[in-house]
Every structure is written in structure tokens, then in C-alpha cells.
Motif scaffolding. Sequence first.
Motif, short mmCIF file in Angstrom:
data_model
loop_
_atom_site.label_atom_id
_atom_site.label_comp_id
_atom_site.label_asym_id
_atom_site.label_seq_id
_atom_site.Cartn_x
_atom_site.Cartn_y
_atom_site.Cartn_z
N UNK A 23 49.16 47.30 33.65
CA UNK A 23 48.05 47.37 34.59
C UNK A 23 46.77 46.78 33.80
N UNK A 24 46.53 46.50 32.77
CA UNK A 24 45.45 45.88 32.00
C UNK A 24 45.88 44.17 32.36
N UNK A 25 46.98 43.88 32.41
CA UNK A 25 47.11 42.37 32.82
C UNK A 25 46.92 42.07 34.17
N UNK A 26 47.09 43.16 35.16
CA UNK A 26 46.71 42.93 36.38
C UNK A 26 45.13 43.01 36.72
N UNK A 27 44.59 43.90 36.04
CA UNK A 27 42.86 44.18 36.04
C UNK A 27 42.32 42.83 35.49
N UNK A 28 42.99 42.19 34.75
CA UNK A 28 42.48 40.96 34.06
C UNK A 28 42.81 39.69 35.30
N UNK A 29 43.94 39.61 35.78
CA UNK A 29 43.86 38.68 36.71
C UNK A 29 43.07 38.83 37.85
N UNK A 30 42.87 40.04 38.48
CA UNK A 30 42.21 40.37 39.56
C UNK A 30 40.67 40.07 39.27
N UNK A 31 40.00 40.34 38.08
CA UNK A 31 38.99 39.98 37.57
C UNK A 31 38.71 38.39 37.43
N UNK A 32 39.65 37.72 36.74
CA UNK A 32 39.48 36.20 36.84
C UNK A 32 39.28 35.56 38.22
N UNK A 33 40.22 36.34 39.10
CA UNK A 33 40.23 35.69 40.46
C UNK A 33 38.81 35.95 41.15
N UNK A 34 38.42 37.39 41.05
CA UNK A 34 36.97 37.39 41.70
C UNK A 34 35.97 36.73 40.81
N UNK A 35 36.06 36.41 39.73
CA UNK A 35 34.74 35.48 39.22
C UNK A 35 35.13 33.91 39.73
N UNK A 36 36.32 33.59 39.74
CA UNK A 36 36.31 32.11 40.43
C UNK A 36 35.91 32.18 41.82
N UNK A 37 36.12 33.32 42.56
CA UNK A 37 35.49 33.19 43.85
C UNK A 37 34.03 33.20 43.94
N UNK A 38 33.26 33.91 43.07
CA UNK A 38 31.91 34.01 42.96
C UNK A 38 31.30 32.74 42.57
N UNK A 39 32.04 32.21 41.74
CA UNK A 39 31.40 30.78 41.14
C UNK A 39 31.56 29.73 42.21
#
Length: 161
Positions: A23-39
Amino acid sequence: MKADPNDRGETLIELLVTVIIVGVAVVALVGGIATSVRMSDIHRKQAQAGAYVRAFGEAIENSVSTGAPTKYTACAGTATYSTAYPAHPDGGTAYTAAITAVTYWNPTSNAFAASCTTDSGVQKVSLKVSTSDNKVAETLDVIIRKPCRSTTDFPSESPCA
């Protein structure tokens, strides 16, 4: 077939620890993708606003240098050159272009001043293009000068000093 007494299987605690780690790994991956999309969105808006502000500066320079008579205005204000470029360069409301300041060259002090006592023929026009969400703002200072053109070719122009 008899079960081996040493083969006890997985415990509930082991399963919970595994689920938490995944679960922590999935949250980290989704958070990284969301940050990438925003940037990526911000970088795209910066590039577009940069292109718009440069086009704004070129439109003002062309407006002043072409046509008869010249569109150069002594002691111009922020609204003077704003007709050279649309307020919303994208045709919608995502970007807004504006002139934020006009300062005037003072040959005595060799600097630009905010007040115009006498226009020496050189102005610094400060431009800004920003997004409607205020995440991106690009600025540019354009130096314009009063064109000195031949009165033979442009009879309506005043002679150069």
C-alpha cells in the motif's frame, strides 16, 4: 498425506505487514505520477506564456516602427500600447496579457524614471502574461524608441531632432 507439523502457513500479522508495504509503495507511485502531471502542466503553461509575452513585445515594437504616422506616443501610459496585442492572446480566458508599467529614459541621470517630465524618445514597456489560475506569470521589458524616419518617405512625420 499428512501435514508436516513445521508447515504452519502465513500468519495474519505477516499478511498485514505485506499489505501495508504494498500500500505504501502504491501511494508513493501514484503521488509521484500526480506530481509529474502537475509539473508538466506548469511547464507547458510557462512555455506558452513565454511565447505569448515575446509575441506581445514584438507586436508593440512593430506597431511603433511601422505605419505612418508612427504609433510612438510621448509620455505613454500603460493603456497606450495595449491595442497592439489582444488582452487574451489564446482567444479564451486561460491567459491574460497586460502592460504593467511604462518608464521613460532620463538622459540626465542615465536611467529610466517612472515620471515623464520630458520624453527623450526612449521608453521601457514592462509586459506580463499570466494564466487565469495564477500559477504562471511571464514578464518581459521591451525598450522602444521613437523612430527617426525620412520626411520624404513619411511626410506626416516630424523631422528628427
